[in-house]
Write a protein that holds these residues in place. Structure first.
Motif, PDB file in Angstrom:
ATOM      1  N   LEU A 257       0.890  -1.257   0.027  1.00  0.00           N
ATOM      2  CA  LEU A 257       0.039   0.060  -0.036  1.00  0.00           C
ATOM      3  C   LEU A 257       0.661   1.266  -0.113  1.00  0.00           C
TER       4      LEU A 257
ATOM      5  N   THR B 237      -8.114  -4.835  -1.036  1.00  0.00           N
ATOM      6  CA  THR B 237      -7.707  -3.716  -2.361  1.00  0.00           C
ATOM      7  C   THR B 237      -6.736  -4.386  -3.085  1.00  0.00           C
TER       8      THR B 237
ATOM      9  N   ARG C 176      -3.320  -3.137  -6.052  1.00  0.00           N
ATOM     10  CA  ARG C 176      -2.192  -2.503  -6.434  1.00  0.00           C
ATOM     11  C   ARG C 176      -1.665  -3.057  -7.614  1.00  0.00           C
TER      12      ARG C 176
ATOM     13  N   LEU D   5      -7.094  -7.059   3.322  1.00  0.00           N
ATOM     14  CA  LEU D   5      -7.024  -6.171   4.587  1.00  0.00           C
ATOM     15  C   LEU D   5      -7.609  -6.853   5.692  1.00  0.00           C
TER      16      LEU D   5
ATOM     17  N   SER E 278      -6.758   1.429   4.448  1.00  0.00           N
ATOM     18  CA  SER E 278      -5.853   1.593   3.527  1.00  0.00           C
ATOM     19  C   SER E 278      -4.578   2.110   3.748  1.00  0.00           C
TER      20      SER E 278
ATOM     21  N   TYR F 183      -4.314   6.458   1.369  1.00  0.00           N
ATOM     22  CA  TYR F 183      -5.136   6.348   2.648  1.00  0.00           C
ATOM     23  C   TYR F 183      -6.720   7.099   2.517  1.00  0.00           C
ATOM     24  N   CYS F 184      -7.625   6.396   3.424  1.00  0.00           N
ATOM     25  CA  CYS F 184      -8.884   6.814   3.009  1.00  0.00           C
ATOM     26  C   CYS F 184      -9.129   8.463   3.620  1.00  0.00           C
TER      27      CYS F 184
END
Length: 420
Positions: free
Chosen positions: A75, A311, A313, A336, A366, A371-372
């Motif tokens: 992340l 999530t 990447r 997660l 995240s 990041y949220c």
């Protein structure tokens, strides 16, 4: 069947769906995450299998990790991004995709949404809205959130999702964005209909329905922008529509994402937290005796049963991830929900404990540049909402079996019957 819709489905989900199903038939564990109903209902044994297999597991379609350290690393690693639409496609597929984009609606996973673009565009979009979501600005919303909770809890809830958990966050984000409150339930319906687009390999009928609802949101939003240009208020959208920094599509993507993200995660957080506490009276008793622990109870809820389970990447350049060589174009899925129960980080990870000292080390929001944005708002709404719910109705208890959402990336309850 609309040609554009069918082509978009094929390039976004159809080919992937075929690959997932083929991999699942060959026994690929990662593919089972997307196909096995039992994994959707209870994913944590599956995450343990992945974590016990290897720190990073290579599948037919992607890599995956349920380890906390590797999930956090991918992340935050600058070699990985979210711009999956930038990946090279076979020439016929790329041509189909470009053709279909002409009439494509803009949803939460369509460029230029912040969810699927990397810096420098992501940095530019985020800078324009981040000042509204600072810790100080969010804490200033506490009195308004408390008033909203008080109003919603005046009537005894019978379905905690419909009567409270969904209405609190959508009311708050609607006010931040200048959306009329009488549109709350409509936006909840549109948001629920669009949520499956976060999953991979949707069947065509479901994808077609999500497009219909996203188009309706797009049409309403464009009209709302015009109303705000004529009669601006003090809200965030009124500020954004006056800027020259955003194109109409960028404005639409930013507004739609903020609206959906402003309630989707928190609906799941509130419903899950309430369910956990109703079924664990000893944990609720701790919070009644020590109410200063409510913020930590929210963190433990996020850790124990994350509203966002996975999530992904995509690798931009060759990278080393925990000793594994990842090639450009390869995808890594960070589980997660599994990372949040890594026994190397969380002692007795399958136990829900509101006193857990390191509960905030979860990855549910995240990490890295993605990041949220709404993490502080979700935390505050979770704290205030759960505390006031159980203060108002101390004998709140389940009234029949709840139903889970059918999505896999987002985890929460569709219905949560309760009685007081």
């Amino acid at each position: 069947m609309l040609p554009g819709t069918a082509i978009r489905w094929a390039t976004k989900h159809g080919f992937m769906r075929a690959g997932i199903n083929a991999a699942a038939r060959r026994g690929d564990e990662q593919a089972r995450f997307f196909t096995d109903p039992a994994v959707r209902q209870e994913p944590y044994p599956f995450y343990k299998t992945i974590r016990d297999t290897a720190p990073l597991v290579r599948g037919r379609l992607m890599w995956a990790t349920a380890r906390h350290d590797l999930a956090a690393a991918v992340l935050r690693h600058d070699a990985f991004g979210v711009g999956f639409t930038d990946r090279p496609l076979p020439a016929p597929v790329a041509l189909m995709f470009r053709f279909s984009r002409r009439s494509s609606p803009i949803g939460p996973v369509d460029p230029p949404s912040m969810l699927v673009v990397d810096p420098p565009d992501h940095t530019r979009y985020r800078r324009l809205v981040s000042k509204v979501f600072t810790a100080r600005a969010i804490e200033g919303l506490r009195p308004r959130i408390e008033r909203t909770c008080d109003e919603l809890l005046r009537d005894k809830p019978t379905d905690l999702v419909a009567d409270f958990a969904s209405l609190l966050p959508v009311t708050v984000i609607a006010e931040i964005l200048g959306v009329p409150l009488d549109m709350r339930r409509q936006f909840l319906a549109w948001g629920n209909a669009a949520a499956p687009t976060l999953d991979l390999g949707l069947p065509f009928p479901l994808y077609r329905q999500t497009e219909i609802n996203i188009k309706r949101v797009n049409v309403w939003m464009r009209g709302h922008f015009e109303r705000l240009r004529r009669n601006p208020g003090d809200d965030l959208l009124s500020q954004l529509v006056q800027l020259d920094d955003l194109s109409e599509d960028e404005l639409l993507a930013t507004a739609g994402l903020l609206l959906a993200a402003g309630f989707e995660t928190t609906v799941n957080l509130l419903g899950t937290g309430a369910s956990l506490l109703m079924r664990r009276p000893e944990q609720l008793a701790i919070l009644r005796d020590e109410p200063q622990r409510w913020p930590n109870a929210v963190e433990e809820t996020l850790r124990y049963d994350s509203p966002v389970q996975v999530t992904a990447r995509v690798c931009r350049r060759e990278a080393d991830l925990g000793g594994y060589a990842i090639a450009p174009g390869q995808v890594v899925m960070a589980m997660l929900g599994g990372a949040n129960r890594d026994p190397d980080v969380f002692a007795d990870p399958d136990r829900f404990d509101v006193t857990r000292a390191n509960a905030r080390d979860h990855l549910s929001f995240s990490g890295g540049v993605h990041y949220c944005l709404g993490a502080a708002l979700a935390r505050l709404e979770g704290e205030v909402g759960l505390r006031m719910l159980f203060e108002r109705y101390p004998d709140l208890r389940p009234d029949g079996p709840p139903t889970r959402r059918t999505t896999r990336v987002l985890r929460g309850f569709e219905t949560l019957p309760v009685t007081v």
